[in-house]
Design a protein around this motif. Structure first.
Motif, PDB file in Angstrom:
ATOM      1  N   TYR A   1      46.688  37.376  48.119  1.00 40.28           N
ATOM      2  CA  TYR A   1      46.782  35.970  47.739  1.00 40.28           C
ATOM      3  C   TYR A   1      46.548  35.856  46.231  1.00 40.28           C
ATOM      4  O   TYR A   1      46.097  36.799  45.573  1.00 40.28           O
ATOM      5  N   TYR A   2      46.875  34.698  45.682  1.00 44.97           N
ATOM      6  CA  TYR A   2      46.633  34.459  44.263  1.00 44.97           C
ATOM      7  C   TYR A   2      46.212  33.008  44.072  1.00 44.97           C
ATOM      8  O   TYR A   2      46.393  32.168  44.958  1.00 44.97           O
ATOM      9  N   THR A   3      45.640  32.712  42.920  1.00 47.58           N
ATOM     10  CA  THR A   3      45.200  31.358  42.606  1.00 47.58           C
ATOM     11  C   THR A   3      46.145  30.754  41.572  1.00 47.58           C
ATOM     12  O   THR A   3      46.672  31.464  40.710  1.00 47.58           O
TER      13      THR A   3
ATOM     14  N   ARG B   1      47.254  30.748  47.272  1.00 50.96           N
ATOM     15  CA  ARG B   1      48.536  30.917  47.952  1.00 50.96           C
ATOM     16  C   ARG B   1      48.735  32.363  48.387  1.00 50.96           C
ATOM     17  O   ARG B   1      48.213  33.295  47.766  1.00 50.96           O
ATOM     18  N   PHE B   2      49.535  32.524  49.451  1.00 52.22           N
ATOM     19  CA  PHE B   2      49.852  33.863  49.929  1.00 52.22           C
ATOM     20  C   PHE B   2      50.771  34.591  48.947  1.00 52.22           C
ATOM     21  O   PHE B   2      51.621  33.987  48.299  1.00 52.22           O
TER      22      PHE B   2
ATOM     23  N   PRO C   1      57.097  35.194  49.912  1.00 54.79           N
ATOM     24  CA  PRO C   1      56.538  34.015  49.237  1.00 54.79           C
ATOM     25  C   PRO C   1      55.546  33.262  50.102  1.00 54.79           C
ATOM     26  O   PRO C   1      55.534  33.386  51.339  1.00 54.79           O
ATOM     27  N   ALA C   2      54.738  32.442  49.452  1.00 59.21           N
ATOM     28  CA  ALA C   2      53.664  31.724  50.144  1.00 59.21           C
ATOM     29  C   ALA C   2      54.205  30.761  51.183  1.00 59.21           C
ATOM     30  O   ALA C   2      53.671  30.657  52.291  1.00 59.21           O
TER      31      ALA C   2
ATOM     32  N   THR D   1      53.248  32.354  59.908  1.00 57.31           N
ATOM     33  CA  THR D   1      51.917  32.585  60.486  1.00 57.31           C
ATOM     34  C   THR D   1      51.220  31.303  60.921  1.00 57.31           C
ATOM     35  O   THR D   1      50.224  31.358  61.634  1.00 57.31           O
ATOM     36  N   ASP D   2      51.740  30.145  60.478  1.00 54.98           N
ATOM     37  CA  ASP D   2      51.149  28.846  60.791  1.00 54.98           C
ATOM     38  C   ASP D   2      49.680  28.792  60.353  1.00 54.98           C
ATOM     39  O   ASP D   2      48.807  28.329  61.086  1.00 54.98           O
TER      40      ASP D   2
END
Length: 421
Positions: free
Chosen positions: A233-235, A266-267, A285-286, A293-294
């Motif tokens: 993930y990233y911010t 975000r993913f 992508p996120a 994955t919901d």
């Protein structure tokens, strides 16, 4: 409290008569101005018949109608009808009485082509659809059950808790505007009929020449490996839409200098994907990871006991492993000119394949004796209704000998050949 599956979010606060609330007189925790649980438009059909949920949804306002007024039993009612869109899907909205009148007055003061809204705590239903009664009878024509079924398009309506935010400063609005702008530019640059995304193998993608004039390609691949050691993930900054990093213990945007006590996460799932021609690295992508994955990063982090646990690769993301997908890839300058084999996915669709051949230029058909034997066996069992003994582990298949036809005399004068034992 234990999660029972009744709500989308696993953790809730429940207030009882014994709950005490005190005002925080200290600085406290800085909280974002808005907090929404945004729902995907394509998923609304699943809860259209549920009366338990109130949902949040973002979209661009389209097709606003005049206030509709009706009178029944000397009581006048009014309703405002419009649609919201994300560029791919549309959802109908009907707002009743004073709430609808208030929204219409605000819409009139704005440019009708630039109205974006986030509808918070909206009720989902099938307003103005048709109703049918489904009856079930037994063999003696006795009524067993009678169900009232409402058939119609899913519709958002207002509830006492419903709020509507018009053109708010929220990251979802900014992303929606960017996506719609990209779509308009694509439609302007090339006619609808000329937009054809080529379908290539991995080998063909890796051999793309500098004169390649397509910005997207489609490939069918299988996820062979998930990069669990890198960050999943990233911010990001919700205003500038760029990635931010922790510096001296705080998250600060290098562009707008805004400080985030708890940034948006975000993913970013890194995968190694292959077909029968080769392998490439694809970043999921996120938006697509959240849809499949919901779940969201904040949902996963809410289950972590320590900050160190937040960096561990979650099990929910391992559902991608060994799965086959049809993926739309973005072709960027570093892929064409610098030969980078790392691609970013734009859209991910699950694929059901019979074999591992993903070459779109060939239509391979593999036939074996074993496959033919299984087919014949299945047909024979279907006709005779015999138990499935073909799956027995101690049963071996033998090649069938050629059978010579023998004449048969109904009077009993048959001439049989001697059979070798």
């Amino acid at each position: 409290m234990k999660y029972t599956g009744q709500f989308r979010i696993k953790k809730h606060l429940y207030f009882t008569p014994h709950t005490k609330i005190e005002k925080d007189e200290t600085i406290g925790l800085e909280i974002e101005e808005y907090a929404f649980d945004l729902y995907y438009m394509e998923e609304i059909e699943k809860i259209a018949d549920e009366n338990r949920f109130l949902i949040d949804m973002v979209g661009k306002v389209e097709n606003v109608q005049e206030i509709i007024k009706t009178k029944k039993n000397n009581h006048e009612t009014s309703r405002l009808k419009f649609e919201i869109s994300d560029g791919r899907f549309r959802v109908k909205v009907t707002l009743f009485e004073e709430f609808g009148n208030m929204v219409e007055e605000k819409f009139k003061k704005l440019d009708e082509n630039e109205i974006y809204v986030i509808i918070c705590c909206a009720r989902v239903g099938r307003y103005e659809g048709k109703r049918y009664f489904l009856s079930q009878y037994n063999v003696n024509s006795i009524l067993l059950s009678k169900e009232n079924v409402h058939i119609g398009t899913p519709n958002l309506t207002n509830y006492p808790a419903t709020r509507i935010h018009i053109n708010p400063n929220h990251y979802s609005i900014n992303e929606l505007k960017k996506n719609l702008a990209k779509k308009r530019k694509l439609q302007h640059d090339s006619p609808q009929d000329d937009v054809v995304i080529p379908k290539l193998t991995v080998k063909q993608i890796r051999q793309i020449k500098p004169d390649f004039n397509k910005k997207e390609v489609i490939c069918e691949v299988s996820v062979k490996k998930l990069e669990e050691k890198s960050s999943w993930y990233y911010t990001k900054c919700t205003d500038c839409d760029i990635e931010i990093f922790r510096e001296n213990g705080i998250f600060k945007c290098s562009k707008c200098n805004r400080i985030f006590p708890y940034p948006d996460k975000r993913f970013r799932v890194c995968t190694l994907c292959s077909d029968n021609t080769g392998s490439i690295a694809i970043i999921f992508p996120a938006s697509e990871v959240s849809r499949i994955t919901d779940t969201a990063v904040v949902d996963i982090h809410s289950e972590c006991l320590t900050e160190k646990d937040e960096d561990k690769f979650p099990d929910v993301l391992k559902i991608f492993l060994n799965q086959k997908y049809t993926i739309t890839l973005e072709i960027k300058e570093e892929n064409i000119k610098k030969g980078s084999t790392v691609f970013e996915a734009k859209e991910i669709v699950a694929t059901m394949d019979i074999c591992d051949s993903f070459d779109p230029n060939t239509n391979q058909r593999v036939e074996t004796n074993e496959a033919s034997a299984i087919k014949d066996m299945d047909e024979e069992e279907a006709n005779n209704q015999t138990p499935q003994t073909g799956n027995s582990t101690n049963m071996k298949s033998r090649a069938r000998k050629n059978v010579e036809p023998v004449e048969y005399d109904v009077n009993g004068n048959n001439h049989f050949k001697n059979i070798k034992k």
